[in-house]
Scaffold this motif. Structure first.
Motif, mmCIF file in Angstrom:
data_model
loop_
_atom_site.group_PDB
_atom_site.id
_atom_site.type_symbol
_atom_site.label_atom_id
_atom_site.label_comp_id
_atom_site.label_asym_id
_atom_site.label_seq_id
_atom_site.Cartn_x
_atom_site.Cartn_y
_atom_site.Cartn_z
ATOM 1 N N GLN A 92 0.826 -1.203 0.000
ATOM 2 C CA GLN A 92 0.000 0.000 0.000
ATOM 3 C C GLN A 92 0.868 1.264 0.000
ATOM 4 O OE1 GLN A 92 -3.109 -0.157 -0.353
ATOM 5 N NE2 GLN A 92 -4.055 1.742 0.317
ATOM 6 N N LYS A 93 1.983 1.235 0.736
ATOM 7 C CA LYS A 93 2.860 2.407 0.823
ATOM 8 C C LYS A 93 3.442 2.748 -0.549
ATOM 9 C CE LYS A 93 7.162 3.873 3.060
ATOM 10 N NZ LYS A 93 8.225 3.474 4.011
ATOM 11 N N GLU A 94 3.929 1.730 -1.268
ATOM 12 C CA GLU A 94 4.532 1.975 -2.581
ATOM 13 C C GLU A 94 3.491 2.448 -3.598
ATOM 14 O OE1 GLU A 94 5.101 -0.717 -0.799
ATOM 15 O OE2 GLU A 94 7.222 -0.521 -0.280
ATOM 16 N N LEU A 95 2.275 1.867 -3.525
ATOM 17 C CA LEU A 95 1.217 2.267 -4.451
ATOM 18 C C LEU A 95 0.862 3.740 -4.285
ATOM 19 C CD1 LEU A 95 -1.128 -0.863 -4.265
ATOM 20 C CD2 LEU A 95 0.164 -0.108 -6.259
ATOM 21 N N ILE A 96 0.785 4.185 -3.030
ATOM 22 C CA ILE A 96 0.459 5.585 -2.776
ATOM 23 C C ILE A 96 1.580 6.486 -3.286
ATOM 24 C CG2 ILE A 96 0.140 7.288 -0.941
ATOM 25 C CD1 ILE A 96 -1.346 5.174 0.642
ATOM 26 N N ARG A 97 2.844 6.066 -3.064
ATOM 27 C CA ARG A 97 3.961 6.882 -3.540
ATOM 28 C C ARG A 97 3.978 6.997 -5.064
ATOM 29 N NH1 ARG A 97 9.411 6.046 0.152
ATOM 30 N NH2 ARG A 97 8.523 6.950 2.066
ATOM 31 N N VAL A 98 3.684 5.884 -5.740
ATOM 32 C CA VAL A 98 3.621 5.907 -7.212
ATOM 33 C C VAL A 98 2.549 6.881 -7.684
ATOM 34 C CG1 VAL A 98 2.995 4.565 -9.240
ATOM 35 C CG2 VAL A 98 4.593 3.621 -7.588
ATOM 36 N N LYS A 99 1.374 6.805 -7.054
ATOM 37 C CA LYS A 99 0.272 7.673 -7.452
ATOM 38 C C LYS A 99 0.613 9.139 -7.240
ATOM 39 C CE LYS A 99 -4.167 8.086 -8.604
ATOM 40 N NZ LYS A 99 -4.735 7.569 -9.848
ATOM 41 N N VAL A 100 1.197 9.452 -6.084
ATOM 42 C CA VAL A 100 1.536 10.841 -5.770
ATOM 43 C C VAL A 100 2.639 11.360 -6.682
ATOM 44 C CG1 VAL A 100 2.479 12.356 -3.991
ATOM 45 C CG2 VAL A 100 0.772 10.650 -3.382
ATOM 46 N N ALA A 156 5.227 15.949 -0.421
ATOM 47 C CA ALA A 156 5.986 15.613 0.791
ATOM 48 C C ALA A 156 5.086 15.626 2.011
ATOM 49 C CB ALA A 156 7.141 16.597 0.963
ATOM 50 N N THR A 157 4.183 16.610 2.078
ATOM 51 C CA THR A 157 3.242 16.682 3.204
ATOM 52 C C THR A 157 2.305 15.490 3.201
ATOM 53 O OG1 THR A 157 3.333 19.097 3.125
ATOM 54 C CG2 THR A 157 1.484 18.102 4.314
ATOM 55 N N LEU A 158 1.792 15.111 2.023
ATOM 56 C CA LEU A 158 0.857 13.998 1.922
ATOM 57 C C LEU A 158 1.526 12.678 2.297
ATOM 58 C CD1 LEU A 158 -1.961 13.007 1.097
ATOM 59 C CD2 LEU A 158 -1.129 12.810 -1.240
ATOM 60 N N LEU A 159 2.787 12.496 1.873
ATOM 61 C CA LEU A 159 3.508 11.256 2.155
ATOM 62 C C LEU A 159 4.154 11.247 3.547
ATOM 63 C CD1 LEU A 159 5.283 10.708 -1.293
ATOM 64 C CD2 LEU A 159 3.227 9.587 -0.450
ATOM 65 N N LYS A 160 4.071 12.407 4.231
ATOM 66 C CA LYS A 160 4.636 12.530 5.581
ATOM 67 C C LYS A 160 6.153 12.278 5.580
ATOM 68 C CE LYS A 160 0.298 11.253 7.807
ATOM 69 N NZ LYS A 160 -0.403 10.322 8.733
ATOM 70 N N VAL A 161 6.830 12.877 4.604
ATOM 71 C CA VAL A 161 8.294 12.825 4.538
ATOM 72 C C VAL A 161 8.798 14.254 4.394
ATOM 73 C CG1 VAL A 161 8.320 10.525 3.509
ATOM 74 C CG2 VAL A 161 8.303 12.528 2.014
ATOM 75 N N SER A 162 10.108 14.441 4.609
ATOM 76 C CA SER A 162 10.688 15.769 4.436
ATOM 77 C C SER A 162 10.737 16.135 2.956
ATOM 78 C CB SER A 162 12.101 15.804 5.029
ATOM 79 O OG SER A 162 12.966 14.960 4.278
ATOM 80 N N TYR A 163 10.926 17.419 2.681
ATOM 81 C CA TYR A 163 11.002 17.865 1.292
ATOM 82 C C TYR A 163 12.210 17.247 0.590
ATOM 83 C CZ TYR A 163 11.227 20.956 -2.744
ATOM 84 O OH TYR A 163 11.275 21.443 -4.028
ATOM 85 N N ARG A 164 13.350 17.140 1.295
ATOM 86 C CA ARG A 164 14.550 16.536 0.695
ATOM 87 C C ARG A 164 14.311 15.069 0.357
ATOM 88 N NH1 ARG A 164 19.743 17.799 4.226
ATOM 89 N NH2 ARG A 164 20.675 16.670 2.459
ATOM 90 N N THR A 218 -10.037 3.329 0.724
ATOM 91 C CA THR A 218 -9.453 2.990 -0.565
ATOM 92 C C THR A 218 -8.276 3.919 -0.852
ATOM 93 O OG1 THR A 218 -10.912 4.507 -1.779
ATOM 94 C CG2 THR A 218 -11.707 2.246 -1.393
ATOM 95 N N LEU A 219 -7.513 3.572 -1.882
ATOM 96 C CA LEU A 219 -6.365 4.382 -2.266
ATOM 97 C C LEU A 219 -6.803 5.792 -2.644
ATOM 98 C CD1 LEU A 219 -3.358 4.616 -2.943
ATOM 99 C CD2 LEU A 219 -3.876 3.742 -5.224
ATOM 100 N N GLU A 220 -7.905 5.899 -3.407
ATOM 101 C CA GLU A 220 -8.403 7.208 -3.823
ATOM 102 C C GLU A 220 -8.829 8.042 -2.623
ATOM 103 O OE1 GLU A 220 -9.263 4.361 -5.147
ATOM 104 O OE2 GLU A 220 -8.302 4.517 -7.118
ATOM 105 N N GLU A 221 -9.465 7.390 -1.626
ATOM 106 C CA GLU A 221 -9.899 8.109 -0.421
ATOM 107 C C GLU A 221 -8.707 8.603 0.381
ATOM 108 O OE1 GLU A 221 -14.159 5.784 0.360
ATOM 109 O OE2 GLU A 221 -12.285 5.033 1.214
ATOM 110 N N GLN A 222 -7.650 7.793 0.454
ATOM 111 C CA GLN A 222 -6.453 8.219 1.180
ATOM 112 C C GLN A 222 -5.795 9.405 0.492
ATOM 113 O OE1 GLN A 222 -3.732 5.146 2.725
ATOM 114 N NE2 GLN A 222 -5.203 3.623 2.053
ATOM 115 N N LEU A 223 -5.728 9.358 -0.828
ATOM 116 C CA LEU A 223 -5.102 10.458 -1.562
ATOM 117 C C LEU A 223 -5.893 11.746 -1.422
ATOM 118 C CD1 LEU A 223 -4.066 8.550 -4.804
ATOM 119 C CD2 LEU A 223 -2.537 9.413 -3.028
#
Length: 397
Positions: free
Chosen positions: A9-17, A32-40, A219-224
């Motif tokens: 699920q984590k990789e699928l969301i990253r691909v979509k974003v 970066a905000t959506l994935l909860k990671v730093s900008y770098r 669902t993936l769409e709802e999370q995005l």
């Protein structure tokens, strides 16, 4: 990497974003905000995605054997020693003795899994969790327990049905009716009835049923989109400011479960004495005689006298609260579809949506359908496609 990529699920969301960033539908900062990671970190992820595609977002160790895995020969030796020297040892003690006596280091949980797979150990049944009875809430309407009880209420004289039941936690006051099935419509109708009698409660306590709460992951769409999906019943409660608390066990909602037992004992006998064998007759008896008597007999005074129910406003429209909402897109001919039926948006609407706009379609509990655009109700009518019948004439030779 050929073939199907082993994505979670984590990789699928990253691909979509990242694809949205690539298509310039989202900035890298918002990604970066959506994935909860730093900008770098987001920049590094995006660079890998541009260079390697989907495969670049899969962890490098995916599909490779673990560095911490135990060689098969050592595993077989440990199993042999356990079978010969420690057959009645628990995995924890056996792991300790294997290290002390045989110089073989293995984690006790790893050993437990090996022994279970080989049939040398069985999972131990856990003791029942200690549960202490919870004190009642202090005010009437602070918490109301909610549940359905399936039972042979007519003792074979009529069809089996379900008792929809609400019990106030502070006082034990109950309200109920019989229905063929435990459905979302039944749950809404019962809560509506309670509100008209007593007001809007602060919280509801129910179990994890699809009639009450949504029992699935987003669902993936709802999370995005940042959407927290809710059931129609949860949406109705949210509009009224009612907190929905989900019980994780039957014991957690013991108040209503014990109340079911009272109904299954007393109410069944009352129906037998009254010669009642239909749902309609039983509901009339419930409303007129049984509920007033049972509440007078068993209801208790709350610890605090002030009522926690929120009073109902005179102009409160409960039809638009207890309903089923759906978002639909207006077609080019100003049609919206719901449950295989078509509804024409009339030309007389002053504020009329354009084709492609989204409207909210609500089905009320009475079955009527209503469309809303920008919080204004639209004039619509059901569109029925005319059936053209052709007479087929049989020509004789």
């Amino acid at each position: 990497m050929a073939g199907k990529l082993p994505m979670g699920q984590k990789e699928l969301i990253r691909v979509k974003v990242m694809e949205m960033v690539k298509q310039k539908q989202r900035t890298l900062s918002s990604a970066a905000t959506l994935l909860k990671v730093s900008y770098r970190q987001a920049k590094r992820i995006y660079k890998k995605y541009r260079e390697q595609g989907d495969a670049g977002l899969i962890h490098g160790n995916c599909g490779k054997p673990s560095h911490n895995r135990v060689e098969k020969s050592i595993r077989n030796e440990i199993i042999r020693l356990y079978r010969e020297q420690y057959p009645d040892f628990g995995p924890t003690l056996a792991a300790e003795k294997l290290a002390e006596r045989d110089g073989l280091m293995v984690n006790h949980e790893t050993l437990r899994r090996w022994l279970i797979s080989e049939g040398y150990w069985q999972r131990k049944r856990r003791r029942n969790t200690y549960r202490q009875r919870r004190n009642r809430r202090e005010r009437f309407g602070e918490l109301v327990q909610f549940d359905g009880s399936h039972h042979d209420w007519f003792e074979g004289r009529g069809t089996k049905c379900c008792l929809m039941n609400m019990v106030d936690d502070a006082t034990g006051t109950t309200d109920s009716f019989l229905i063929e099935q435990e459905t979302t419509e039944a749950a809404m109708n019962l809560l509506w009835t309670w509100i008209l009698k007593y007001g809007i409660p602060q919280a509801l306590y129910c179990d994890r049923k699809n009639a009450f709460v949504l029992n699935r992951e987003p669902t993936l769409e709802e999370q995005l989109a940042g959407i927290d999906p809710k059931s129609p019943f949860e949406k109705a409660c949210e509009k009224l400011g009612i907190e929905v608390i989900v019980a994780n066990s039957p014991q957690a909602k013991g108040r209503v479960e014990r109340n079911h037992g009272v109904y299954q004992d007393r109410f069944v006998k009352e129906l037998r004495l009254q010669g009642i064998s239909t749902i309609d007759e039983a509901n009339r008896f419930l409303e007129m005689e049984y509920l007033p008597a049972i509440n007078k007999k068993f209801a208790k005074n709350p610890s605090k006298k002030d009522d926690a129910h929120v009073p109902v406003m005179k102009k409160q429209d409960f039809h638009n609260v207890f309903c089923f909402e759906n978002i639909r897109v207006v077609s080019n001919d100003y049609i919206v579809q719901l449950n295989r039926k078509y509804y024409q948006i009339l030309k007389e609407n002053i504020l009329r949506p354009r084709p492609g706009d989204k409207v909210i379609v609500k089905r009320w509990l009475n079955g009527s359908v209503h469309c809303f655009f920008n919080k204004k109700e639209l004039l619509v009518k059901e569109y029925v496609e005319k059936q053209v019948k052709e007479d087929v004439t049989s020509l004789s030779a």
